[in-house]
Write a protein that holds these residues in place. Structure first.
Motif, PDB file in Angstrom:
ATOM      1  N   ALA A   9       0.839  -1.199   0.000  1.00  0.00           N
ATOM      2  CA  ALA A   9       0.000   0.000   0.000  1.00  0.00           C
ATOM      3  C   ALA A   9       0.873   1.248   0.000  1.00  0.00           C
ATOM      4  O   ALA A   9       1.853   1.343   0.745  1.00  0.00           O
ATOM      5  N   GLY A  10       0.520   2.196  -0.852  1.00  0.00           N
ATOM      6  CA  GLY A  10       1.244   3.460  -0.909  1.00  0.00           C
ATOM      7  C   GLY A  10       2.478   3.444  -1.769  1.00  0.00           C
ATOM      8  O   GLY A  10       3.172   4.462  -1.875  1.00  0.00           O
ATOM      9  N   THR A  11       2.792   2.312  -2.413  1.00  0.00           N
ATOM     10  CA  THR A  11       3.982   2.244  -3.250  1.00  0.00           C
ATOM     11  C   THR A  11       3.853   3.197  -4.424  1.00  0.00           C
ATOM     12  O   THR A  11       2.875   3.177  -5.143  1.00  0.00           O
ATOM     13  N   GLN A  12       4.864   4.056  -4.636  1.00  0.00           N
ATOM     14  CA  GLN A  12       4.871   4.969  -5.783  1.00  0.00           C
ATOM     15  C   GLN A  12       6.220   4.876  -6.483  1.00  0.00           C
ATOM     16  O   GLN A  12       6.701   5.823  -7.058  1.00  0.00           O
ATOM     17  N   GLY A  13       6.845   3.695  -6.444  1.00  0.00           N
ATOM     18  CA  GLY A  13       8.159   3.526  -7.039  1.00  0.00           C
ATOM     19  C   GLY A  13       8.141   3.266  -8.515  1.00  0.00           C
ATOM     20  O   GLY A  13       9.156   2.909  -9.092  1.00  0.00           O
ATOM     21  N   SER A  14       7.007   3.426  -9.148  1.00  0.00           N
ATOM     22  CA  SER A  14       6.878   3.113 -10.562  1.00  0.00           C
ATOM     23  C   SER A  14       6.118   4.202 -11.284  1.00  0.00           C
ATOM     24  O   SER A  14       5.172   4.775 -10.740  1.00  0.00           O
ATOM     25  N   PRO A  15       6.491   4.484 -12.535  1.00  0.00           N
ATOM     26  CA  PRO A  15       5.642   5.343 -13.362  1.00  0.00           C
ATOM     27  C   PRO A  15       4.283   4.690 -13.589  1.00  0.00           C
ATOM     28  O   PRO A  15       4.144   3.472 -13.492  1.00  0.00           O
ATOM     29  N   GLY A  16       3.287   5.522 -13.906  1.00  0.00           N
ATOM     30  CA  GLY A  16       1.989   4.989 -14.304  1.00  0.00           C
ATOM     31  C   GLY A  16       1.112   4.511 -13.178  1.00  0.00           C
ATOM     32  O   GLY A  16       0.145   3.785 -13.409  1.00  0.00           O
ATOM     33  N   ARG A  17       1.378   4.923 -11.941  1.00  0.00           N
ATOM     34  CA  ARG A  17       0.584   4.463 -10.809  1.00  0.00           C
ATOM     35  C   ARG A  17      -0.330   5.553 -10.246  1.00  0.00           C
ATOM     36  O   ARG A  17      -0.990   5.337  -9.229  1.00  0.00           O
ATOM     37  N   LEU A  18      -0.366   6.717 -10.894  1.00  0.00           N
ATOM     38  CA  LEU A  18      -1.301   7.745 -10.431  1.00  0.00           C
ATOM     39  C   LEU A  18      -2.728   7.274 -10.672  1.00  0.00           C
ATOM     40  O   LEU A  18      -3.029   6.667 -11.703  1.00  0.00           O
ATOM     41  N   PRO A  19      -3.639   7.526  -9.736  1.00  0.00           N
ATOM     42  CA  PRO A  19      -5.015   7.037  -9.905  1.00  0.00           C
ATOM     43  C   PRO A  19      -5.681   7.555 -11.174  1.00  0.00           C
ATOM     44  O   PRO A  19      -6.414   6.829 -11.837  1.00  0.00           O
ATOM     45  N   SER A  20      -5.458   8.831 -11.514  1.00  0.00           N
ATOM     46  CA  SER A  20      -6.017   9.391 -12.745  1.00  0.00           C
ATOM     47  C   SER A  20      -4.887   9.567 -13.748  1.00  0.00           C
ATOM     48  O   SER A  20      -3.941  10.323 -13.519  1.00  0.00           O
ATOM     49  N   HIS A  21      -4.987   8.845 -14.881  1.00  0.00           N
ATOM     50  CA  HIS A  21      -3.871   8.806 -15.831  1.00  0.00           C
ATOM     51  C   HIS A  21      -4.416   8.333 -17.173  1.00  0.00           C
ATOM     52  O   HIS A  21      -5.492   7.742 -17.238  1.00  0.00           O
ATOM     53  N   TYR A  22      -3.667   8.581 -18.249  1.00  0.00           N
ATOM     54  CA  TYR A  22      -4.028   8.089 -19.593  1.00  0.00           C
ATOM     55  C   TYR A  22      -5.402   8.579 -20.042  1.00  0.00           C
ATOM     56  O   TYR A  22      -6.099   7.897 -20.792  1.00  0.00           O
ATOM     57  N   ALA A  23      -5.827   9.746 -19.600  1.00  0.00           N
ATOM     58  CA  ALA A  23      -7.241  10.127 -19.713  1.00  0.00           C
ATOM     59  C   ALA A  23      -7.529  10.977 -20.946  1.00  0.00           C
ATOM     60  O   ALA A  23      -6.829  11.959 -21.221  1.00  0.00           O
ATOM     61  N   PRO A  24      -8.623  10.655 -21.670  1.00  0.00           N
ATOM     62  CA  PRO A  24      -9.148  11.570 -22.690  1.00  0.00           C
ATOM     63  C   PRO A  24      -9.899  12.714 -22.021  1.00  0.00           C
ATOM     64  O   PRO A  24     -10.164  12.686 -20.817  1.00  0.00           O
ATOM     65  N   ARG A  25     -10.281  13.720 -22.817  1.00  0.00           N
ATOM     66  CA  ARG A  25     -11.088  14.823 -22.275  1.00  0.00           C
ATOM     67  C   ARG A  25     -12.515  14.347 -21.986  1.00  0.00           C
ATOM     68  O   ARG A  25     -13.160  14.800 -21.053  1.00  0.00           O
ATOM     69  N   THR A  26     -13.004  13.425 -22.817  1.00  0.00           N
ATOM     70  CA  THR A  26     -14.368  12.915 -22.682  1.00  0.00           C
ATOM     71  C   THR A  26     -14.431  11.875 -21.568  1.00  0.00           C
ATOM     72  O   THR A  26     -13.556  11.030 -21.452  1.00  0.00           O
ATOM     73  N   ARG A  27     -15.488  11.947 -20.761  1.00  0.00           N
ATOM     74  CA  ARG A  27     -15.635  11.000 -19.657  1.00  0.00           C
ATOM     75  C   ARG A  27     -15.824   9.577 -20.182  1.00  0.00           C
ATOM     76  O   ARG A  27     -16.489   9.354 -21.195  1.00  0.00           O
ATOM     77  N   LEU A  28     -15.227   8.600 -19.493  1.00  0.00           N
ATOM     78  CA  LEU A  28     -15.373   7.189 -19.851  1.00  0.00           C
ATOM     79  C   LEU A  28     -16.408   6.516 -18.970  1.00  0.00           C
ATOM     80  O   LEU A  28     -16.497   6.801 -17.767  1.00  0.00           O
TER      81      LEU A  28
END
Length: 323
Positions: free
Chosen positions: A218-237
């Motif tokens: 829990a809480g590991t941030q040692g890697s790229p790509g682990r932000l909760p909001s990421h890879y997002a288009p402008r349009t809601r999914l």
């Protein structure tokens, strides 16, 4: 470049690669294709150059970068390998696997690439253009995806210019990327391998070498790509859609595609998760551009690369600024 000048796109000829290598050695930013997505490269030994990556992307400084190197020997000069890590490197390098390992005390790397951690994420790309660029540069190259932070990752040179505009000095064009999704990231906790980010190498393939993969603490941030909001288009999914509305765009998968949407793009009509991964970001971009109220996304099975696809979709659908 001036603020009104878009980055130039150059076919990845030998002379263009040599020019890109000179730019990197001089502290510039170069976007280049890998087998996964396009990367935004800077000399990983140059603090100012690495800082330019964060500024160009608007990337949080606590989000570490992947350092790309030419071969295993180059990686050994930067990080400490355990037998388990070496086995994975020998099995998957060059290729779409990133290893997060303890930084060597004598490593000539900017501390910015590690985001304050005592580990470094490293990989050896298999893409021929990336490999040639690394050999020509003769330095480790920090290279996250070549797009504004949190937005859809780029799988073509045009995607890079659309997202970063004049914030990159040169873009090497190698055509669409093969995998279309980022590398798998493996770390190690108490000597055991852990899946930090699913990606273009399926869990099953890694576990055939490493044994069962742990989930990160829990809480590991040692890697790229682990932000909760990421890879997002402008349009809601809207995920796991089995029906679709008239104002929705549909990102489909497989054969049982519901009717009634504004526009449809099918990740894989045959239900192939490898094909779906290759199409994911490009099709999300297409659907994001049509002005739909929502992008409805059909379920994708969790097997193989489906794990990585669902990881990206979940993060793309998360509320902006999710903690």
């Amino acid at each position: 470049m001036t603020a009104t000048t878009l980055a130039s796109i150059h076919p990845a000829t030998d002379s263009a690669i040599a020019n890109a290598a000179r730019l990197l050695r001089d502290g510039g930013l170069v976007a280049f294709p890998t087998e996964t997505v396009y990367g935004l490269g800077a000399d990983a030994t140059d603090d100012k150059a690495v800082a330019r990556i964060f500024a160009a992307k608007g990337r949080p400084r606590f989000n570490p970068l992947i350092v790309h190197i030419a071969d295993l020997a180059a990686a050994e000069a930067l990080v400490e390998f355990t037998p388990a890590a070496r086995a994975l490197a020998q099995a998957f390098w060059p290729g779409a696997l990133t290893l997060v390992l303890p930084r060597r005390a004598d490593a000539r790397l900017s501390f910015l690439v590690s985001a304050g951690l005592d580990t470094v994420a490293v990989r050896v790309p298999s893409n021929a253009i990336a490999a040639s660029l690394l050999r020509a540069t003769q330095r480790p190259v920090a290279a996250p995806s070549a797009n504004a932070s949190g937005t859809i990752s780029p799988t073509t040179a045009a995607h890079v210019r659309e997202s970063l505009g004049d914030h990159v000095d040169l873009i090497l064009d190698g055509g669409p990327t093969v995998h279309g999704i980022e590398s798998t990231v493996i770390g190690f906790e108490d000597g055991a391998a852990a899946m930090l980010r699913p990606g273009a190498v399926a869990r099953e393939a890694v576990e055939a070498i490493s044994g069962p993969l742990r989930s990160p603490s829990a809480g590991t941030q040692g890697s790229p790509g682990r932000l909760p909001s990421h890879y997002a288009p402008r349009t809601r999914l809207r995920l796991n859609a089995t029906t679709v509305g008239g104002d929705e765009a549909l990102l489909a998968f497989g054969t049982n595609v519901p009717s009634g949407s504004k526009i449809v793009r099918n990740l894989s009509p045959s239900g192939d998760v490898i094909q779906a991964a290759a199409n994911l970001f490009a099709m999300l971009r297409e659907l994001d551009a049509v002005g739909a109220g929502t992008i409805a996304v059909m379920p994708v099975p969790q097997c193989g690369l489906g794990e990585a696809i669902n990881d990206r979709l979940m993060r793309a659908a998360a509320p902006r600024g999710a903690p």
